[in-house]
Design a protein around this motif. Structure first.
Motif, PDB file in Angstrom:
ATOM      1  N   GLY A  89       1.245  -1.116  -0.597  1.00 24.15           N
ATOM      2  CA  GLY A  89       0.232  -0.151  -0.181  1.00 24.15           C
ATOM      3  C   GLY A  89       1.015   1.188   0.377  1.00 24.15           C
ATOM      4  O   GLY A  89       2.170   1.048   0.385  1.00 24.15           O
ATOM      5  N   LEU A  90       0.184   2.852  -0.713  1.00 20.10           N
ATOM      6  CA  LEU A  90       0.938   4.051  -0.740  1.00 20.10           C
ATOM      7  C   LEU A  90       0.127   4.034   0.926  1.00 20.10           C
ATOM      8  O   LEU A  90      -0.880   4.180   1.704  1.00 20.10           O
ATOM      9  N   VAL A  91       0.875   4.709   1.747  1.00 21.82           N
ATOM     10  CA  VAL A  91       0.126   5.235   2.692  1.00 21.82           C
ATOM     11  C   VAL A  91       0.783   6.915   2.707  1.00 21.82           C
ATOM     12  O   VAL A  91       2.011   7.569   2.260  1.00 21.82           O
ATOM     13  N   MET A 101       5.347   3.924   2.594  1.00 24.66           N
ATOM     14  CA  MET A 101       4.234   2.406   2.829  1.00 24.66           C
ATOM     15  C   MET A 101       4.434   1.375   2.996  1.00 24.66           C
ATOM     16  O   MET A 101       5.400   1.128   3.833  1.00 24.66           O
ATOM     17  N   ASN A 102       3.233   1.033   2.866  1.00 18.60           N
ATOM     18  CA  ASN A 102       3.598  -0.853   3.832  1.00 18.60           C
ATOM     19  C   ASN A 102       4.106  -1.765   2.658  1.00 18.60           C
ATOM     20  O   ASN A 102       3.601  -2.112   0.749  1.00 18.60           O
ATOM     21  N   ALA A 160      19.296 -13.826   6.223  1.00 12.56           N
ATOM     22  CA  ALA A 160      18.300 -13.354   6.051  1.00 12.56           C
ATOM     23  C   ALA A 160      17.358 -12.060   6.881  1.00 12.56           C
ATOM     24  O   ALA A 160      17.392 -12.352   7.792  1.00 12.56           O
ATOM     25  N   ALA A 161      17.773 -11.462   6.162  1.00 11.41           N
ATOM     26  CA  ALA A 161      16.262 -10.309   7.014  1.00 11.41           C
ATOM     27  C   ALA A 161      15.627  -9.849   6.451  1.00 11.41           C
ATOM     28  O   ALA A 161      15.273  -9.941   5.403  1.00 11.41           O
ATOM     29  N   CYS A 162      13.861  -8.968   7.338  1.00 11.99           N
ATOM     30  CA  CYS A 162      12.821  -9.087   6.461  1.00 11.99           C
ATOM     31  C   CYS A 162      12.977  -8.092   7.338  1.00 11.99           C
ATOM     32  O   CYS A 162      12.918  -6.931   8.754  1.00 11.99           O
ATOM     33  N   LYS A 163      12.052  -6.888   6.243  1.00  8.53           N
ATOM     34  CA  LYS A 163      11.214  -5.192   7.046  1.00  8.53           C
ATOM     35  C   LYS A 163      10.035  -5.662   6.605  1.00  8.53           C
ATOM     36  O   LYS A 163      10.008  -5.641   5.592  1.00  8.53           O
ATOM     37  N   VAL A 164       9.103  -5.306   7.736  1.00  6.87           N
ATOM     38  CA  VAL A 164       7.632  -5.451   7.540  1.00  6.87           C
ATOM     39  C   VAL A 164       7.057  -3.691   7.737  1.00  6.87           C
ATOM     40  O   VAL A 164       7.506  -4.025   8.592  1.00  6.87           O
TER      41      VAL A 164
END
Ligand SMILES: Cc1cc2nc3c(=O)[nH]c(=O)nc-3n(C[C@H](O)[C@H](O)[C@H](O)COP(=O)(O)OP(=O)(O)OC[C@H]3O[C@@H](n4cnc5c(N)ncnc54)[C@H](O)[C@@H]3O)c2cc1C
Length: 215
Positions: A89-91, A101-102, A160-164
């Motif tokens: 999504g756009l925030v 952004m999401n 590994a790395a994640c970003k949420v």
């Protein structure tokens, strides 16, 4: 249990660390939701970041390609970084600066390794299952010549790395009186109706019938 520690220094998220996550289940979920990844590597001509199809089995991400692929040859000889991004999504915030952004993204580091011939055949079947469950039983499998011309590589998901990011904007207190629309403009990948080839003479199997109703 929540894994709060990155598996290595280069996977430690420093900017926006509040959105960081390192849980193996999350890494796997982000990979499973993808049909493609982008792979960064370098050669004598500089840095490259190449999109390619991917799938997961166990704790590895798999890719495939021609034996002649420059990318595949390079990936067996150097460390690489694989990135997957799902835009959600756009925030829209009250200030230009706080727009965002999401997303769900993962970055996987390490060295790809080639799989042997037996594993290659099995892995390519798994790739087909990832694309369309049941299709392996309907089509001609790869023959010896096709398999001999193909390389399958895999990389461990261990590093590994994640970003949420999810949710609405984070506006500054002094901007709260600004009369602009604020919120999220969400995105979804949209599946549309299958288009049979004019020469197709068989009824649509389940994965085709259900294609457009899947999330
Ligand atoms: C859809 C989308 C849009 C974005 N738009 C912007 C933008 O316009 N401007 C901007 O500055 N940033 C943006 N980001 C964030 C960007 O991906 C980086 O996280 C950010 O720029 C910080 O980079 P860095 O190298 O300074 O991070 P650092 O925190 O120094 O990176 C350290 C390590 O954290 C991990 N890491 C960093 N970013 C990510 C990530 N996104 N996913 C998984 N692991 C990660 C890697 O292992 C990296 O080596 C966006 C991300 C997404 C997914």
């Amino acid at each position: 249990m929540k894994t709060t520690q990155p598996p290595s220094d280069r996977t430690r998220v420093r900017r926006g660390a509040g959105n960081a996550a390192y849980e193996p289940e999350l890494v796997r979920a982000i990979v499973d939701a993808a049909y493609i990844c982008h792979i960064a590597f370098s050669d004598g001509m500089g840095a490259h970041c190449i999109p390619t199809a991917c799938w997961r089995e166990g704790d590895h991400l798999y890719i495939h390609g021609s034996n002649g692929s420059r990318m595949l040859k390079q990936l067996m000889a150097q460390d690489a970084c694989v990135t997957i991004t799902h835009l959600d999504g756009l925030v829209m915030a009250r200030s230009a600066f706080n727009h965002s952004m999401n997303y769900r993204s993962a970055m996987i580091y390490g060295r790809f390794e080639a799989v042997d011939e037996a594993e290659q055949r099995r892995a390519l079947d798994a790739f087909m299952e990832h694309l369309a469950p049941g299709r392996n039983a309907e089509v001609r499998g790869g023959n010896d010549k096709e398999h001999a011309a193909t390389t399958v590589l895999r990389i461990s998901l261990a590093e590994a790395a994640c970003k949420v990011r999810s949710g609405g904007p984070e506006d500054d207190e002094e901007d709260m009186g600004i009369a602009a629309w604020v919120g999220e403009l969400p995105f979804k990948q949209l599946r549309t109706a299958p288009v049979p080839d004019p020469a197709c003479a068989v009824d649509a199997p389940r994965y085709v019938r259900e294609w457009a109703s899947e999330p």
